[in-house]
Motif scaffolding. Structure first.
Motif, PDB file in Angstrom:
ATOM      1  N   LYS A 298      -4.056  21.091  -9.275  1.00  0.00           N
ATOM      2  CA  LYS A 298      -4.901  22.084 -10.854  1.00  0.00           C
ATOM      3  C   LYS A 298      -3.952  23.671 -10.845  1.00  0.00           C
ATOM      4  O   LYS A 298      -3.337  23.949 -12.172  1.00  0.00           O
ATOM      5  CB  LYS A 298      -6.022  21.733 -10.611  1.00  0.00           C
ATOM      6  CG  LYS A 298      -6.998  20.651 -10.929  1.00  0.00           C
ATOM      7  CD  LYS A 298      -7.961  20.446 -10.645  1.00  0.00           C
ATOM      8  CE  LYS A 298      -9.478  19.257 -11.361  1.00  0.00           C
ATOM      9  NZ  LYS A 298      -8.441  19.107 -12.470  1.00  0.00           N
ATOM     10  N   ASP A 307       6.091  19.750 -20.786  1.00  0.00           N
ATOM     11  CA  ASP A 307       7.065  18.696 -20.879  1.00  0.00           C
ATOM     12  C   ASP A 307       7.090  17.585 -19.955  1.00  0.00           C
ATOM     13  O   ASP A 307       7.727  18.165 -20.095  1.00  0.00           O
ATOM     14  CB  ASP A 307       6.950  19.889 -22.193  1.00  0.00           C
ATOM     15  CG  ASP A 307       6.152  17.638 -22.856  1.00  0.00           C
ATOM     16  OD1 ASP A 307       5.518  17.150 -23.358  1.00  0.00           O
ATOM     17  OD2 ASP A 307       6.956  18.166 -23.965  1.00  0.00           O
ATOM     18  N   ALA A 326      -2.371  15.411 -13.317  1.00  0.00           N
ATOM     19  CA  ALA A 326      -2.723  15.196 -13.694  1.00  0.00           C
ATOM     20  C   ALA A 326      -3.323  15.436 -15.431  1.00  0.00           C
ATOM     21  O   ALA A 326      -3.864  15.728 -16.618  1.00  0.00           O
ATOM     22  CB  ALA A 326      -2.350  13.630 -13.330  1.00  0.00           C
ATOM     23  N   GLU A 327      -4.064  15.672 -14.297  1.00  0.00           N
ATOM     24  CA  GLU A 327      -5.699  15.655 -14.842  1.00  0.00           C
ATOM     25  C   GLU A 327      -5.552  17.467 -15.904  1.00  0.00           C
ATOM     26  O   GLU A 327      -6.526  17.731 -16.588  1.00  0.00           O
ATOM     27  CB  GLU A 327      -6.780  15.847 -13.723  1.00  0.00           C
ATOM     28  CG  GLU A 327      -7.499  14.567 -12.953  1.00  0.00           C
ATOM     29  CD  GLU A 327      -8.866  14.700 -12.171  1.00  0.00           C
ATOM     30  OE1 GLU A 327      -9.143  16.095 -12.069  1.00  0.00           O
ATOM     31  OE2 GLU A 327      -9.022  13.270 -11.911  1.00  0.00           O
ATOM     32  N   GLN A 328      -5.477  17.916 -14.641  1.00  0.00           N
ATOM     33  CA  GLN A 328      -4.879  19.495 -15.391  1.00  0.00           C
ATOM     34  C   GLN A 328      -4.306  19.436 -16.659  1.00  0.00           C
ATOM     35  O   GLN A 328      -4.721  20.504 -18.000  1.00  0.00           O
ATOM     36  CB  GLN A 328      -4.547  20.621 -14.642  1.00  0.00           C
ATOM     37  CG  GLN A 328      -4.447  21.772 -14.904  1.00  0.00           C
ATOM     38  CD  GLN A 328      -5.575  22.548 -14.907  1.00  0.00           C
ATOM     39  OE1 GLN A 328      -6.754  21.967 -14.783  1.00  0.00           O
ATOM     40  NE2 GLN A 328      -5.725  23.467 -16.237  1.00  0.00           N
ATOM     41  N   THR A 329      -3.277  18.509 -16.965  1.00  0.00           N
ATOM     42  CA  THR A 329      -2.352  19.092 -17.864  1.00  0.00           C
ATOM     43  C   THR A 329      -2.708  17.287 -19.468  1.00  0.00           C
ATOM     44  O   THR A 329      -2.771  17.671 -20.204  1.00  0.00           O
ATOM     45  CB  THR A 329      -0.360  18.389 -17.469  1.00  0.00           C
ATOM     46  OG1 THR A 329      -0.651  16.967 -16.919  1.00  0.00           O
ATOM     47  CG2 THR A 329      -0.440  19.706 -16.495  1.00  0.00           C
ATOM     48  N   GLY A 330      -3.422  16.535 -18.541  1.00  0.00           N
ATOM     49  CA  GLY A 330      -3.468  15.084 -19.216  1.00  0.00           C
ATOM     50  C   GLY A 330      -2.160  14.532 -19.694  1.00  0.00           C
ATOM     51  O   GLY A 330      -2.015  13.171 -20.112  1.00  0.00           O
ATOM     52  N   ILE A 331      -1.332  14.810 -18.457  1.00  0.00           N
ATOM     53  CA  ILE A 331      -0.360  13.901 -18.769  1.00  0.00           C
ATOM     54  C   ILE A 331      -0.695  13.141 -18.062  1.00  0.00           C
ATOM     55  O   ILE A 331      -1.048  13.194 -16.562  1.00  0.00           O
ATOM     56  CB  ILE A 331       0.467  15.037 -17.782  1.00  0.00           C
ATOM     57  CG1 ILE A 331       1.622  15.634 -18.634  1.00  0.00           C
ATOM     58  CG2 ILE A 331       2.149  13.529 -17.947  1.00  0.00           C
ATOM     59  CD1 ILE A 331       2.640  16.910 -17.956  1.00  0.00           C
ATOM     60  N   PRO A 332      -0.687  11.185 -17.885  1.00  0.00           N
ATOM     61  CA  PRO A 332      -1.021  10.265 -17.550  1.00  0.00           C
ATOM     62  C   PRO A 332      -0.362  10.204 -15.971  1.00  0.00           C
ATOM     63  O   PRO A 332       0.971  10.829 -15.822  1.00  0.00           O
ATOM     64  CB  PRO A 332      -0.168   8.917 -18.173  1.00  0.00           C
ATOM     65  CG  PRO A 332       0.071   9.361 -19.147  1.00  0.00           C
ATOM     66  CD  PRO A 332       0.568  11.128 -19.032  1.00  0.00           C
TER      67      PRO A 332
END
Length: 494
Positions: A298, A307, A326-332
Motif C-alpha cells: 500500500k 497507470d 492492488a488494493e490501494q490502487t484499484g488495479i486488479p
C-alpha cells in the motif's frame, strides 16, 4: 579430560557425502539466502516427533541440512544429514531419537562450508558431560575468538562459527553450566538465537540486540521454541512470548528460570524478517508478516502510482505486497507468475544455454494474464539484478506491453553480518548503480523502491526507538554492532 578437548559424539547413521546442489547457475535466482531455523522442545514424551514437524514448518529458512539431538536425561541421541527435513528423517530415525528434550536445526550456510560436519546441532562430549548446540545467526567476532582459542590449544572439528561458543563453554572454570554459558555468551558478538543442551538442561538465549527472532510457546505442560510462530501452529502449540534481547532462559527439572547474560543494547530486529524471510502466517514481535507486507504494498502504491492493467507479485514472498498494492490502487491483482515447486535437485551440470533457461524450470509467466497488458511487477528486493532482468524479460516474452517494477523495500546496498548470506558490496547492484541505472539494467519501463520511512510505517513497530527498533544496516549502513567488511571497520552506531 582437559578443558580444551572436545570430542564429537559418534557420527549419525546418515553420514554421507556432499550434498548435490541444483545444476542451475546460482545467479539465475540471486535472492538472499534464508538464514537458519531452530526448533526446541522441553518436557514432552514425543519430543522428536514434535521436532520433526517443527523443523518441517521452518524448512524455508534452510534447505542444505537438517538435524536433531534429543535426550532422555541420561544419553544424547543425534541424527543429521544433508538435504531437506523429509529426506533426512523417516519414521525409524524419529523413533530412534528418544527423550523428552529436543533441539533441531535447518541450515543454510552463512559461515562455514556446506558439509555434513557443519550440519547442526553440533554435538560434543566435554569434561562436564554432553553438550549440543543449534543456532540461527552469525558471530561477527568468530574469527578473532577462534584464533585466540586455537592459540590456547583448542582443536576445532568444524568450520562453523557456532563451534566457538562450545569451546568457550568448555574452557570456563565455572562449576555451574549456567554460569559457563553466561560467560561464553558475553564473549560473542553478532546476531544469534541459541538453543544449548547440556546433559538434561536446556538453555535458550538471544543476542543483546534482538537481531534474530526466537519465540516461546506451550503445548500442554511442555515448552517449545522456534524461529517463527508458524512452527507452533503446525504442532498445535500456543504462543507465549518472544525471547528478549540479552535474555537467558534455563529449563530443568524445576521448570523455567528467567535470567539474563546481558542488558539490551539497541533493539535491532532484522527488517528482512518482515520483508522476505519469515513465512507470511508467522508473527514477529506480535506483528503478522502478511499484514505488514500488505502495508508495504500500500505504501508503495502511495509513493509510486503508475497507470496499469494488472498487478502481479513474484512468488512467494512478494504476493502479500502485491495484494496491498492492488488494493490501494484499484488495479486488479492477478497471478501472472507461477512458481514450480517440484524442480528438486539435479545431478546434471548443464551448459550455459541451459542455465539461462533454468529460470523457467522454477518460474513461468501466465501468458493469458499478461499478454497485451501494462503489468506492475512487485518484488521484495533486488540483489544483483540478474533475477529481476530475467523475470522482466519473461513477462515481455509472454506479451506484456509494459513492465513496471516496484520493490517493497529500500535499495539493498550493504552486506549483512548477522546471518544472511549476502554478496559483497561490489556485487550488490544498488551499491553500484543509481535507481535509473538499475531500471535500465533490468529492462523495466519504470522502477521504484519503497522508502525507508514507508517501510518502517508499514512494518508497524512503535515509534520511539532508533529505526523503530529495527536493523536496517543492509539499507542504511547503520549496524547495531561493530563489524568488519571489505571497506574496513564500520561504526556500530549504537
Amino acid at each position: 579430560m582437559s578443558d580444551e578437548l572436545l570430542i564429537p559424539v559418534s557420527k549419525p547413521a546418515l553420514w554421507t557425502g556432499d550434498y548435490y546442489n541444483e545444476g542451475v547457475d546460482p545467479q539465475v535466482f540471486d535472492k538472499l539466502k534464508e538464514e537458519c531455523g531452530v526448533f526446541g522442545v522441553f518436557g514432552h514424551p514425543e519430543a522428536s516427533a514434535l521436532g520433526y514437524f517443527g523443523l518441517h514448518a521452518l524448512q524455508h529458512r534452510g534447505e542444505e541440512s537438517a538435524g536433531m539431538c534429543t535426550t532422555d536425561g541420561e544419553q544424547f541421541y543425534v541424527h543429521k544429514g544433508m538435504g531437506l527435513v523429509k529426506e533426512v528423517f523417516d519414521n525409524d530415525k524419529i523413533q530412534s531419537l528418544k527423550g523428552h528434550i529436543a533441539i533441531g536445526h535447518v541450515r543454510y550456510s552463512t559461515s562455514g562450508a556446506s558439509k555434513l560436519q557443519n550440519a547442526q546441532p553440533l554435538v560434543f562430549k566435554y569434561r562436564g558431560g554432553d553438550l549440543a548446540i543449534a543456532t540461527n545467526g552469525n558471530l561477527v567476532n568468530a574469527d578473532e575468538l577462534r584464533r585466540e582459542l586455537e592459540e590456547e590449544g583448542s582443536i576445532f572439528q568444524t568450520t562453523s562459527d557456532t563451534e566457538v561458543l562450545i569451546h568457550l563453554i568448555a574452557k570456563s572454570k565455572a562449576q555451574d553450566p549456567a554460569q559457563a554459558v553466561k560467560e561464553a555468551l558475553r564473549r560473542v558478538v553478532g546476531g544469534f538465537a541459541f538453543l544449548i543442551l547440556i546433559n538434561d538442561r536446556l538453555f535458550v538465549a538471544q543476542d543483546p540486540n534482538g537481531l534474530r527472532p526466537l519465540m516461546i510457546g506451550k503445548l500442554g505442560n511442555a515448552y517449545v521454541f522456534a524461529s517463527e510462530t508458524c512452527a507452533f501452529e503446525t504442532i498445535g502449540a500456543s504462543y507465549m512470548r518472544d525471547v528478549q534481547p540479552g535474555e537467558l532462559l534455563i529449563f530443568d527439572s524445576r521448570g523455567m528460570t528467567e535470567d539474563r547474560f546481558a542488558t539490551m543494547s539497541r533493539r535491532s530486529l532484522c527488517a528482512m524478517e518482515f520483508i522476505y524471510f519469515s513465512r507470511p502466517d508467522s508473527d514477529v514481535d506480535g506483528l503478522n508478516l502478511h499484514m505488514s507486507r500488505k502495508r508495504m504494498g500500500k505504501h508503495l502504491a502511495m509513493e509510486s502510482f503508475v497507470d496499469a492493467d494488472v498487478v502481479t507479485g513474484v512468488p512467494d514472498s512478494s504476493i502479500s505486497a502485491a495484494i496491498g498494492f492492488a488494493e490501494q490502487t484499484g488495479i486488479p491483482y492477478e497471478i501472472g507468475l507461477i512458481k514450480n515447486r517440484y524442480t528438486g535437485r539435479t545431478f546434471i551440470q548443464p551448459s550455459q544455454e541451459l542455465r539461462e533457461k533454468g529460470v523457467k524450470m522454477k518460474l513461468s509467466a501466465v501468458r493469458k494474464v499478461v499478454e497485451g497488458k501494462r503489468v506492475v511487477m512487485i518484488d521484495d528486493s533486488i540483489v544483483r539484478g540478474t533475477t529481476s532482468l530475467r523475470i522482466v524479460n519473461m513477462l515481455r516474452e509472454a506479451g506484456a506491453k509494459e513492465v513496471h517494477v516496484r520493490i517493497s523495500s529500500p535499495p539493498y546496498m550493504n552486506p549483512c553480518f548477522y546471518g544472511i548470506d549476502t554478496p559483497s558490496r561490489k556485487e550488490l547492484i544498488a551499491s553500484q548503480k543509481s535507481v535509473e541505472e538499475i531500471r535500465q539494467a533490468i529492462n523495466a519501463d519504470s522502477l521504484h523502491f519503497l522508502s525507508k520511512p514507508g517501510l518502517l510505517d508499514a512494518i508497524g513497530r512503535p515509534i520511539g526507538e532508533h529505526n523503530r527498533g529495527m536493523c536496517l544496516g543492509c539499507f542504511d549502513n547503520d549496524y547495531p554492532t561493530k563489524v568488519n567488511d571489505e571497506a574496513g571497520e564500520v561504526s556500530c552506531g549504537c
